[in-house]
Structures are given as structure tokens and as C-alpha cells.
Design an enzyme around this catalytic site. Structure first.
Site, PDB file in Angstrom:
ATOM      1  CG  MET A  30     -32.042   8.235  17.523  1.00  0.00           C
ATOM      2  SD  MET A  30     -30.789   9.298  16.801  1.00  0.00           S
ATOM      3  CE  MET A  30     -31.795  10.546  16.006  1.00  0.00           C
ATOM      4  CB  SER A  32     -37.647  13.168  21.301  1.00  0.00           C
ATOM      5  OG  SER A  32     -38.515  14.265  21.128  1.00  0.00           O
ATOM      6  CG  HIS A  37     -41.076   7.058  18.623  1.00  0.00           C
ATOM      7  ND1 HIS A  37     -41.123   8.422  18.656  1.00  0.00           N
ATOM      8  CD2 HIS A  37     -39.961   6.737  17.912  1.00  0.00           C
ATOM      9  CE1 HIS A  37     -40.079   8.921  18.010  1.00  0.00           C
ATOM     10  NE2 HIS A  37     -39.365   7.915  17.548  1.00  0.00           N
TER      11      HIS A  37
END
Length: 281
Positions: A30, A32, A37
Site C-alpha cells: 500500500m 509508504s 518492504h
């Protein structure tokens, strides 16, 4: 590395890669993006020849009082993280690209979504399963990478893939933490300096539980009390839930005599944070 915003664009590129025989990985996010990540993207790049990162703040997984409008968004920064971690393509659609106005179809995994975060966030995991199903159909990757921090989500995605016969392998990756132990999260940016310090109570409480398990404690009620007592030492923390469940079925258990998931959700001020660990009995 390119960024595309339409389904046709990403499909056309993936078709070219498929025709050329490349192995393809998908990392759904999603946005940000942070080091957690980046670790997913880096692993995907090591294990596959092409990596697609989806960046989409999925509106149907947010409840009416949740932070959809304020959820952090910074595509330029995300592009830098993706390129540095080895991504080849970003798919960053708008909600109008992903959903028809009169959408009726959805996907859910009922039992696994009933407890933990699912008990506190009705329809959240139906929103997750629906968007992930759409991504799997849009981007026919060989593997998809998800973080263990969202342990219930990972279990649900694995079950959905099994039950619906998606031709994709789901890879779960370890939680990435700050040096002081706080799990990386896009919502950490909401924390004030005082709240950021208070948030360390999540990992501290789980460490106490892990120590008790290592010393032979197996009663899940007592283990939960250990976590609760530790959390209550932090005045800015408010418990949402403390759960110890079977690591595979997510069913509640009385004794930790099998692999377990220890999962907590805590409010630090207005910010809801989650953390967990899996213990192999």
C-alpha cells in the site's frame, strides 16, 4: 524501472516477460515503503528475474473510522525505494482503475478472518482478499511476497491461494525491525517522539513471553498475562488484543504444545500497531 497506472499497461508488460521466459515476482503493497518492504523486494529480485511492486491504498479494506484519508502516500519516495531494492516495474493504479462503481463480487476466507485483527476490523480481510485476488489475475506472477508482521493476512492469503487454486507460490518473509526492536510499519510515522519511545513496549512484551516459553511455560492464559502485565507498565499503551493461537489454523489453544502464533495489537495514542512471533514448540 518504470511506473504504470493502468491494468492494460501492466498486463502488456508482463505478457512480454512471460513470452520471453522470465520468472516473475509480485510484491503487493500500500506504499509508504520502508526497509521492511525493501527486504521483500530485494528477496524477490534475488529469487526471480523480474519484480513487479504494486502500490495501491485499497479503500475496501478500511473501516468507516479508519485512516484511509490520512494513510501516508509518497509515490516519488516509493519509486526510489523500489529501484534501490531491485524492482523492475511499479503498478500504481487509482481506485477507479481497480474497482467498477457497481462492483458486487468479492473474496473472503471466513474462519481464518474471524479472530485476531479480523474480530476488531469487520470486512477488512474480505477487502484484502478481494484486492489480492485482483492483483493475482492482473499480474500472473510465479511468486508473491508478503511480510510476517501481518501474520493473519499471510495465513489468509495462503489459504485463499490453496482453496481457489491460484497458480502462484506465496512466500512469507521475516519481520524487519528498527535497531531498538520496533517492527517497521508505515503507521510508525504517526507517532510523536514520546509515542515512538512508548511503542517499544510491543517488542518488550513479546520478548517477555518468548523468555517464559523458553523457560518451559506452556499455559497460554499465563503467557497472555505476562504480556499484559508488561504492556500495562507503559501509560501510553492501550491493549486492543493479546492472542496465542495455533500457527496454522489460527484457532485459540490452551497450551503451547504445537507451533503457535503470539500476536498483539496495541494502541499508542491514536495509532494502532501490531507485532507477533511464531514459536515452534
Amino acid at each position: 524501472m518504470n511506473t504504470v497506472k493502468t491494468i492494460n499497461e501492466v498486463r502488456n508488460q508482463v505478457k512480454v516477460w512471460k513470452k520471453e521466459g522470465y520468472s516473475i515476482a509480485l510484491v503487493p503493497t500500500m506504499g509508504s515503503l520502508h526497509a521492511g518492504h525493501a527486504s521483500l523486494i530485494s528477496r524477490a529480485a534475488k529469487e526471480n528475474e523480474k519484480v513487479v511492486v504494486s502500490i495501491f491504498v485499497n479503500p475496501i479494506q478500511f473501516g468507516p473510522s479508519e485512516d484511509l484519508d490520512s494513510y501516508p502516500r509518497d509515490l516519488n519516495k516509493d519509486e526510489i525505494v523500489c529501484e534501490g531494492a531491485g524492482a523492475d516495474l511499479i503498478f500504481a493504479p487509482k481506485a477507479t482503475e481497480m474497482y467498477y462503481k457497481d462492483i458486487e463480487a468479492s473474496v473472503s476466507v471466513k474462519e481464518l478472518a474471524a479472530g485476531l485483527c479480523g474480530a476488531k476490523r469487520p470486512n477488512h480481510f474480505a477487502g484484502v482478499c478481494t484486492v489480492v485476488s485482483k492483483l493475482f489475475n492482473i499480474i500472473p506472477a510465479d511468486k508473491a511476497y508478503f511480510g510476517q508482521k501481518d501474520a493473519q493476512q499471510l495465513a489468509i492469503i495462503k489459504r485463499m491461494v490453496r482453496d481457489l487454486n491460484f497458480d502462484i507460490e506465496i512466500i512469507g518473509c521475516p519481520i524487519i525491525r528498527e535497531k531498538d526492536g520496533l517492527a517497521k510499519s508505515s503507521r510508525n510515522v504517526y507517532l510523536s517522539p514520546e509515542e515512538r519511545q512508548a511503542a517499544l513496549i510491543l517488542n518488550k512484551s513479546l520478548t517477555k513471553c518468548r523468555e517464559a516459553l523458553s523457560n518451559g511455560e506452556r499455559s497460554t492464559n499465563l503467557l497472555k498475562e505476562i504480556i499484559k502485565a508488561q504492556i500495562q507498565t507503559e501509560t501510553l499503551a492501550r491493549i486492543d488484543y493479546i492472542e496465542i493461537v495455533d500457527a496454522l489454523s489460527l484457532d485459540a489453544i490452551d497450551f503451547a504444545n504445537k507451533p503457535i502464533l503470539v500476536a498483539i495489537a496495541i494502541y499508542i495514542g491514536k495509532t494502532r500497531l501490531i507485532d507477533n512471533f511464531i514459536y515452534e514448540a
